[in-house]
Design a protein around this motif. Structure first.
Motif, PDB file in Angstrom:
ATOM      1  N   PHE A  27       7.546   1.975 -11.611  1.00 19.32           N
ATOM      2  CA  PHE A  27       6.816   1.228 -10.658  1.00 19.32           C
ATOM      3  C   PHE A  27       7.480   0.024 -10.238  1.00 19.32           C
ATOM      4  O   PHE A  27       7.640  -0.546  -9.158  1.00 19.32           O
ATOM      5  N   ASN A  28       8.875  -0.470 -10.850  1.00 21.72           N
ATOM      6  CA  ASN A  28       9.362  -1.595 -10.318  1.00 21.72           C
ATOM      7  C   ASN A  28      10.158  -1.336  -9.047  1.00 21.72           C
ATOM      8  O   ASN A  28      10.396  -2.090  -8.054  1.00 21.72           O
ATOM      9  N   GLN A  29      10.518  -0.010  -8.655  1.00 23.43           N
ATOM     10  CA  GLN A  29      11.119   0.283  -7.531  1.00 23.43           C
ATOM     11  C   GLN A  29      10.063  -0.206  -6.166  1.00 23.43           C
ATOM     12  O   GLN A  29      10.570  -0.312  -5.236  1.00 23.43           O
ATOM     13  N   PHE A  30       8.784  -0.090  -6.560  1.00 31.60           N
ATOM     14  CA  PHE A  30       7.885  -0.182  -5.543  1.00 31.60           C
ATOM     15  C   PHE A  30       7.316  -1.986  -5.426  1.00 31.60           C
ATOM     16  O   PHE A  30       7.098  -2.206  -4.477  1.00 31.60           O
ATOM     17  N   THR A  31       7.533  -2.691  -6.370  1.00 31.45           N
ATOM     18  CA  THR A  31       7.039  -3.833  -6.423  1.00 31.45           C
ATOM     19  C   THR A  31       8.291  -4.950  -5.956  1.00 31.45           C
ATOM     20  O   THR A  31       7.855  -6.311  -6.019  1.00 31.45           O
ATOM     21  N   GLU A  32       9.468  -4.651  -5.882  1.00 29.23           N
ATOM     22  CA  GLU A  32      10.557  -5.401  -5.522  1.00 29.23           C
ATOM     23  C   GLU A  32      10.353  -6.282  -4.536  1.00 29.23           C
ATOM     24  O   GLU A  32      11.003  -7.317  -4.206  1.00 29.23           O
ATOM     25  N   ASN A  33       9.825  -5.617  -3.437  1.00 28.66           N
ATOM     26  CA  ASN A  33       9.501  -6.040  -2.072  1.00 28.66           C
ATOM     27  C   ASN A  33       8.397  -6.787  -1.622  1.00 28.66           C
ATOM     28  O   ASN A  33       8.044  -6.563  -0.433  1.00 28.66           O
ATOM     29  N   ILE A  34       7.582  -7.378  -2.588  1.00 29.54           N
ATOM     30  CA  ILE A  34       6.429  -7.921  -2.338  1.00 29.54           C
ATOM     31  C   ILE A  34       6.488  -9.232  -1.357  1.00 29.54           C
ATOM     32  O   ILE A  34       7.472 -10.044  -1.851  1.00 29.54           O
ATOM     33  N   GLY A  35       5.803  -9.498  -0.470  1.00 33.23           N
ATOM     34  CA  GLY A  35       5.892 -10.493   0.523  1.00 33.23           C
ATOM     35  C   GLY A  35       5.208 -11.696  -0.276  1.00 33.23           C
ATOM     36  O   GLY A  35       4.546 -11.546  -1.248  1.00 33.23           O
ATOM     37  N   VAL A  36       5.032 -12.759   0.594  1.00 30.96           N
ATOM     38  CA  VAL A  36       4.475 -13.884   0.245  1.00 30.96           C
ATOM     39  C   VAL A  36       2.822 -13.789   0.556  1.00 30.96           C
ATOM     40  O   VAL A  36       2.642 -13.674   1.898  1.00 30.96           O
ATOM     41  N   ILE A  37       2.079 -13.655  -0.344  1.00 30.56           N
ATOM     42  CA  ILE A  37       0.619 -13.493   0.153  1.00 30.56           C
ATOM     43  C   ILE A  37      -0.154 -14.345  -0.892  1.00 30.56           C
ATOM     44  O   ILE A  37       0.062 -14.505  -1.997  1.00 30.56           O
ATOM     45  N   ASP A  77      -7.988  -3.778   7.753  1.00 30.52           N
ATOM     46  CA  ASP A  77      -7.975  -2.739   8.504  1.00 30.52           C
ATOM     47  C   ASP A  77      -8.533  -1.211   7.718  1.00 30.52           C
ATOM     48  O   ASP A  77      -8.719  -0.059   8.631  1.00 30.52           O
ATOM     49  N   ASN A  78      -9.159  -1.440   6.691  1.00 32.97           N
ATOM     50  CA  ASN A  78      -9.565  -0.171   5.951  1.00 32.97           C
ATOM     51  C   ASN A  78      -8.887   0.765   5.510  1.00 32.97           C
ATOM     52  O   ASN A  78      -9.267   1.931   5.366  1.00 32.97           O
ATOM     53  N   ASN A  79      -7.511   0.812   5.574  1.00 34.11           N
ATOM     54  CA  ASN A  79      -6.651   2.013   5.399  1.00 34.11           C
ATOM     55  C   ASN A  79      -6.080   1.710   3.915  1.00 34.11           C
ATOM     56  O   ASN A  79      -5.493   2.647   3.578  1.00 34.11           O
ATOM     57  N   ASN A  80      -6.526   0.872   3.185  1.00 36.23           N
ATOM     58  CA  ASN A  80      -5.969   0.512   1.942  1.00 36.23           C
ATOM     59  C   ASN A  80      -7.182  -0.006   1.031  1.00 36.23           C
ATOM     60  O   ASN A  80      -8.181  -0.431   1.369  1.00 36.23           O
ATOM     61  N   ASP A 137       0.978  11.931   0.308  1.00 34.77           N
ATOM     62  CA  ASP A 137       0.701  13.164   1.237  1.00 34.77           C
ATOM     63  C   ASP A 137       1.779  13.268   2.487  1.00 34.77           C
ATOM     64  O   ASP A 137       2.646  12.448   2.383  1.00 34.77           O
ATOM     65  N   ALA A 138       1.672  14.165   3.250  1.00 30.24           N
ATOM     66  CA  ALA A 138       2.611  14.254   4.305  1.00 30.24           C
ATOM     67  C   ALA A 138       2.784  13.127   5.201  1.00 30.24           C
ATOM     68  O   ALA A 138       3.764  12.876   5.675  1.00 30.24           O
ATOM     69  N   GLN A 139       1.577  12.287   5.356  1.00 24.53           N
ATOM     70  CA  GLN A 139       1.677  11.201   6.209  1.00 24.53           C
ATOM     71  C   GLN A 139       1.964   9.868   5.393  1.00 24.53           C
ATOM     72  O   GLN A 139       2.141   8.811   6.172  1.00 24.53           O
ATOM     73  N   GLY A 140       2.257   9.967   4.238  1.00 24.63           N
ATOM     74  CA  GLY A 140       2.811   8.690   3.474  1.00 24.63           C
ATOM     75  C   GLY A 140       1.839   8.164   2.916  1.00 24.63           C
ATOM     76  O   GLY A 140       2.315   7.029   2.232  1.00 24.63           O
ATOM     77  N   SER A 141       0.502   8.462   2.702  1.00 25.08           N
ATOM     78  CA  SER A 141      -0.265   7.851   2.002  1.00 25.08           C
ATOM     79  C   SER A 141      -0.269   7.969   0.576  1.00 25.08           C
ATOM     80  O   SER A 141      -0.087   9.204   0.038  1.00 25.08           O
ATOM     81  N   ASN A 142      -0.134   7.104  -0.353  1.00 29.05           N
ATOM     82  CA  ASN A 142      -0.101   7.120  -1.533  1.00 29.05           C
ATOM     83  C   ASN A 142      -1.511   6.793  -2.269  1.00 29.05           C
ATOM     84  O   ASN A 142      -2.055   5.950  -1.961  1.00 29.05           O
ATOM     85  N   VAL A 143      -1.483   7.460  -3.516  1.00 34.71           N
ATOM     86  CA  VAL A 143      -2.542   7.328  -4.531  1.00 34.71           C
ATOM     87  C   VAL A 143      -2.033   7.131  -5.688  1.00 34.71           C
ATOM     88  O   VAL A 143      -1.155   7.972  -6.266  1.00 34.71           O
ATOM     89  N   VAL A 144      -2.105   5.959  -6.355  1.00 34.31           N
ATOM     90  CA  VAL A 144      -1.848   5.727  -7.764  1.00 34.31           C
ATOM     91  C   VAL A 144      -3.132   5.574  -8.781  1.00 34.31           C
ATOM     92  O   VAL A 144      -4.012   4.804  -8.466  1.00 34.31           O
ATOM     93  N   SER A 145      -3.260   6.547  -9.485  1.00 29.62           N
ATOM     94  CA  SER A 145      -4.240   6.367 -10.568  1.00 29.62           C
ATOM     95  C   SER A 145      -4.048   6.011 -11.928  1.00 29.62           C
ATOM     96  O   SER A 145      -3.184   6.705 -12.347  1.00 29.62           O
ATOM     97  N   LYS A 166       3.730   0.406   3.433  1.00 32.48           N
ATOM     98  CA  LYS A 166       3.741  -1.058   3.454  1.00 32.48           C
ATOM     99  C   LYS A 166       3.025  -1.966   2.417  1.00 32.48           C
ATOM    100  O   LYS A 166       3.498  -2.896   1.891  1.00 32.48           O
ATOM    101  N   ASN A 167       1.823  -1.513   2.365  1.00 32.70           N
ATOM    102  CA  ASN A 167       0.893  -2.076   1.099  1.00 32.70           C
ATOM    103  C   ASN A 167       0.957  -1.484  -0.354  1.00 32.70           C
ATOM    104  O   ASN A 167       0.391  -2.200  -1.321  1.00 32.70           O
ATOM    105  N   LEU A 168       1.581  -0.675  -0.610  1.00 28.54           N
ATOM    106  CA  LEU A 168       1.935  -0.368  -1.954  1.00 28.54           C
ATOM    107  C   LEU A 168       2.324  -1.335  -2.920  1.00 28.54           C
ATOM    108  O   LEU A 168       1.818  -1.649  -3.846  1.00 28.54           O
ATOM    109  N   PRO A 169       3.284  -2.079  -2.385  1.00 25.84           N
ATOM    110  CA  PRO A 169       3.810  -3.076  -3.522  1.00 25.84           C
ATOM    111  C   PRO A 169       2.804  -4.172  -3.707  1.00 25.84           C
ATOM    112  O   PRO A 169       2.534  -4.641  -4.731  1.00 25.84           O
TER     113      PRO A 169
END
Length: 182
Positions: A27-37, A77-80, A137-145, A166-169
């Motif tokens: 999971f570190n590969q996905f969380t390295e680029n989290i912005g200021v939120i 935007d209800n996408n995540n 999926d083919a459109q790049g949507s991620n599901v992590v359970s 974009k929002n995965l991190p």
């Protein structure tokens, strides 16, 4: 003899640390680029658990049969979506995880175009022992359970994030704050 024992001991330590490191590093590969939120703590209505969510996302509560609550946090935007629910099972954590991944393989892979399992297994990413699977999926949507044990004998939490790349991190960061309160 002493050198042989030292070598075997060193090899065992290396194997244990590399296996433990691998469980977190996925999971570190996905969380390295989290912005200021800006985040705010969210506690479910029965005070069973808490987690941080982006302050501009909204929270909803749904109740299912058997008093099992589904709670969702949505992006503007209800996408995540971040979903938490509690399930009752006589299975142990490992068995329950195997059932969930098998259901994904047999029920979801055949019907969702381009869906692939990117990773699955035991992880130390959360504060608690847990198992996960990650699909895309083919459109790049991620599901992590994730599936993890609650503090009650035969109850488990299933925590699911559905996110675009974009929002995965951000959403994975929210998962790291998940805390079981009771």
């Amino acid at each position: 003899m002493r050198i042989k024992f030292s070598f075997i001991l060193s090899l065992c330590i290396l194997l244990v640390t590399s296996c433990s490191k691998e469980k977190v590093d996925y999971f570190n590969q996905f969380t390295e680029n989290i912005g200021v939120i800006e985040f705010e703590k969210t506690i479910d209505s029965d005070e069973n658990y808490s987690f941080d969510k982006p302050s501009d996302w909204y929270f909803t509560l749904f109740e299912q049969k058997n008093n099992i609550n589904f709670e969702h946090v949505y992006s503007k935007d209800n996408n995540n979506r971040f979903t938490v629910f509690k399930i009752k099972s006589d299975e142990d954590l490992n068995q329950l995880s195997e059932i969930l991944i098998e259901n994904t393989r047999t029920q979801l892979l055949p019907i969702i175009e381009g869906l692939e399992i990117l990773g699955n297994g035991e992880t130390n990413f959360l504060r608690y022992p847990s198992y996960y699977y990650h699909t895309q999926d083919a459109q790049g949507s991620n599901v992590v359970s994730f599936i993890l044990k609650s503090k009650q004998y035969d109850h488990y939490y299933r925590v699911i994030i559905e996110a675009d790349k974009k929002n995965l991190p951000t959403m994975l960061h929210c998962l790291t704050t998940f805390e079981i309160l009771k």
